[in-house]
Scaffold this motif. Structure first.
Motif, PDB file in Angstrom:
ATOM      1  N   CYS A  36       0.820  -1.227   0.000  1.00  0.00           N
ATOM      2  CA  CYS A  36       0.000   0.000   0.000  1.00  0.00           C
ATOM      3  C   CYS A  36       0.842   1.260   0.000  1.00  0.00           C
ATOM      4  CB  CYS A  36      -0.914   0.035   1.227  1.00  0.00           C
ATOM      5  SG  CYS A  36      -1.945  -1.425   1.392  1.00  0.00           S
TER       6      CYS A  36
ATOM      7  N   ARG B  74       3.322   6.071  -0.329  1.00  0.00           N
ATOM      8  CA  ARG B  74       2.155   6.262  -1.195  1.00  0.00           C
ATOM      9  C   ARG B  74       0.975   6.805  -0.385  1.00  0.00           C
ATOM     10  NH1 ARG B  74      -0.198   2.323  -5.935  1.00  0.00           N
ATOM     11  NH2 ARG B  74      -1.701   3.835  -6.714  1.00  0.00           N
ATOM     12  N   GLY B  75       0.371   7.850  -0.910  1.00  0.00           N
ATOM     13  CA  GLY B  75      -0.799   8.433  -0.256  1.00  0.00           C
ATOM     14  C   GLY B  75      -0.433   9.384   0.866  1.00  0.00           C
TER      15      GLY B  75
ATOM     16  N   ASP C 235       0.113  11.918  -9.515  1.00  0.00           N
ATOM     17  CA  ASP C 235      -0.835  12.145  -8.420  1.00  0.00           C
ATOM     18  C   ASP C 235      -1.706  10.923  -8.215  1.00  0.00           C
ATOM     19  OD1 ASP C 235       0.003  14.771  -7.986  1.00  0.00           O
ATOM     20  OD2 ASP C 235      -1.210  15.449  -9.685  1.00  0.00           O
ATOM     21  N   GLU C 236      -2.117  10.745  -6.967  1.00  0.00           N
ATOM     22  CA  GLU C 236      -3.061   9.673  -6.646  1.00  0.00           C
ATOM     23  C   GLU C 236      -4.424   9.988  -7.258  1.00  0.00           C
ATOM     24  OE1 GLU C 236      -2.728   6.872  -4.897  1.00  0.00           O
ATOM     25  OE2 GLU C 236      -0.608   7.245  -4.545  1.00  0.00           O
TER      26      GLU C 236
ATOM     27  N   CYS D 163      -9.579   8.208  -4.211  1.00  0.00           N
ATOM     28  CA  CYS D 163      -9.043   7.253  -3.227  1.00  0.00           C
ATOM     29  C   CYS D 163      -8.620   7.992  -1.954  1.00  0.00           C
ATOM     30  CB  CYS D 163      -7.851   6.522  -3.842  1.00  0.00           C
ATOM     31  SG  CYS D 163      -7.082   5.345  -2.722  1.00  0.00           S
TER      32      CYS D 163
ATOM     33  N   SER E 240      -7.014   6.618   0.528  1.00  0.00           N
ATOM     34  CA  SER E 240      -6.101   5.701   1.234  1.00  0.00           C
ATOM     35  C   SER E 240      -5.158   6.445   2.185  1.00  0.00           C
ATOM     36  CB  SER E 240      -5.307   4.846   0.250  1.00  0.00           C
ATOM     37  OG  SER E 240      -4.503   5.655  -0.567  1.00  0.00           O
ATOM     38  N   ALA E 241      -4.827   7.709   1.860  1.00  0.00           N
ATOM     39  CA  ALA E 241      -3.936   8.456   2.759  1.00  0.00           C
ATOM     40  C   ALA E 241      -4.554   8.555   4.149  1.00  0.00           C
ATOM     41  CB  ALA E 241      -3.679   9.853   2.202  1.00  0.00           C
TER      42      ALA E 241
ATOM     43  N   CYS F  81     -14.979   5.383   2.547  1.00  0.00           N
ATOM     44  CA  CYS F  81     -14.631   5.764   1.175  1.00  0.00           C
ATOM     45  C   CYS F  81     -15.843   5.539   0.256  1.00  0.00           C
ATOM     46  CB  CYS F  81     -13.451   4.929   0.689  1.00  0.00           C
ATOM     47  SG  CYS F  81     -13.034   5.258  -1.028  1.00  0.00           S
TER      48      CYS F  81
ATOM     49  N   GLY G 284      -7.159   1.839  -5.508  1.00  0.00           N
ATOM     50  CA  GLY G 284      -5.998   2.134  -4.668  1.00  0.00           C
ATOM     51  C   GLY G 284      -5.355   0.845  -4.166  1.00  0.00           C
TER      52      GLY G 284
END
Ligand code: SF4
Length: 365
Positions: A65, A275-276, A308-309, A313, A315-316, A328, A342
């Motif tokens: 992730c 990530r995120g 960019d994400e 999503c 997920s951050a 979400c 994600g």
């Protein structure tokens, strides 16, 4: 307790849950760092056994992730080079990059191979001297020693067709980043037992001291998690903040010193993007200068990837314990394990995948 069954014993689990209820007098937010622990919590309904005052939030301890989108894009680009064999753990194949994933690249003809260890990637390099073999080396302190060993072995053998695309992350700097964040809600941590098997408990002492936050190193079975929660609640209710080790059957204070030595020989600590979440100072590992010839980033001149994400999503927030996967809007609708938006929906350690497999009914609420 010596055997696995005892750590899944319902009677013991219920007794621990009762003890937690008896000790809890007010609300507490606890975070389990590791995605493996999140899956145990969801699978066995541990959060539903706890008093409503205790909220379990899920941490960033899923290696797939937190591997940056840029790294996934680089791996895809490398895999499309006909000279390259891209070797990866199976989980990484479905992780979405900004436009594609390794699975689709493989379907387009890229030579992407799944391995269970970096040693297998070294073997592939030995057997294919005319091709360039790149191993996507991701993970926490748990996988870093094996990858360091593979790099050491490849250097010793003088392999010239083998390199690593490295995205190694470290747990203590991530906890530090969570604690200094103005959005932090976490009051106690269950530290990841497998990481501490390698690194020992000692690394967590400064976090306890600096932030006055209790940390319990925990295992991965239901009884492990419940016992770790009880240890945290006892401390919190008593106004204490100590480092404790619930996972004594695997974790020592010093950890696995030879594993730490090989890591230190091959890798050095560096800033790392998660990530995120974004960059966290001194939270990753990169290959030392002596191993530059095995660093795919330098061998292939892989620069200039900034992406960019997907905006949808969250997920951050999930990875920082600020939101649950079921918060979400895409969960279980536009984002499923078959069509993930994600990374947390792909990985076997991802929180979104855990909720999808064990708690889909929560969406209907
Ligand atoms: S459900 Fe999908 S889109 Fe939503 S946070 Fe999880 S991975 Fe991202």
């Amino acid at each position: 307790m010596k055997y696995l069954d005892e750590y899944r014993d319902e009677r013991i689990a219920r007794a621990l849950a009762t003890e937690i209820v008896q000790h809890t007098t007010r609300p507490w937010v606890l975070m389990e760092i590791c995605g493996g622990q999140t899956h145990t919590i969801m699978r066995y309904g541990i959060d539903e056994l706890l008093p409503r005052e205790i909220e379990l939030v899920h941490g960033p301890g899923c290696p797939v992730c937190v591997t940056p989108l840029e790294t996934v894009d680089k791996a895809i680009e490398l895999s499309l080079d006909p000279d390259v064999i891209l070797v990866s753990y199976g989980d990484m194949l479905r992780v979405p990059g900004s436009r594609s994933d390794l699975f689709r690249a493989k379907a387009q003809g890229a030579d992407v191979r799944i391995a269970y260890s970096s040693t297998e990637a070294v073997k592939i390099a030995r057997s294919n001297p005319g091709r360039k073999v790149v191993f996507l080396a991701i993970g926490f302190e748990t996988t870093a020693p094996a990858n360091a060993m593979a790099a050491w072995q490849a250097r010793r053998e003088g392999l010239t067709n083998f390199s690593f695309l490295v995205s190694h992350v470290l747990v203590p700097p991530a906890i530090r980043a969570l604690m200094v964040s103005h959005t932090n809600r976490v009051q106690g941590f269950i530290a990841p037992g497998h990481v501490c098997t390698v690194m020992g408990c000692k690394e967590y002492e400064s976090l306890v001291r600096d932030f006055c936050v209790p940390i319990v190193v925990g295992g991965f079975e239901p009884v492990d998690i419940l016992e770790a929660v009880l240890m945290l609640i006892r401390q919190l209710e008593a106004g204490e903040a100590r480092l404790e080790n619930q996972y004594v059957r695997s974790v020592s204070y010093q950890g696995n010193v030879p594993a730490q030595q090989i890591m230190a020989e091959v890798f050095e600590i560096a800033d790392q993007k998660w990530r995120g979440i974004g960059p966290i100072p001194q939270s990753g590992l990169r290959l030392r200068e002596e191993y530059a010839a095995f660093d795919a980033d330098r061998v292939f001149d892989l620069g200039g990837f900034t992406v960019d994400e997907p905006a949808e999503c969250i997920s951050a927030q999930v990875l920082q314990g600020l939101k649950k996967p079921t918060d979400c809007p895409a969960f279980g609708m536009r984002c499923t394990p078959e069509n993930p938006l994600g990374a947390p929906m792909v990985s076997t350690e991802g929180a979104c995948a855990a909720y999808y497999h064990y708690r889909r009914h929560a969406v209907a609420k």
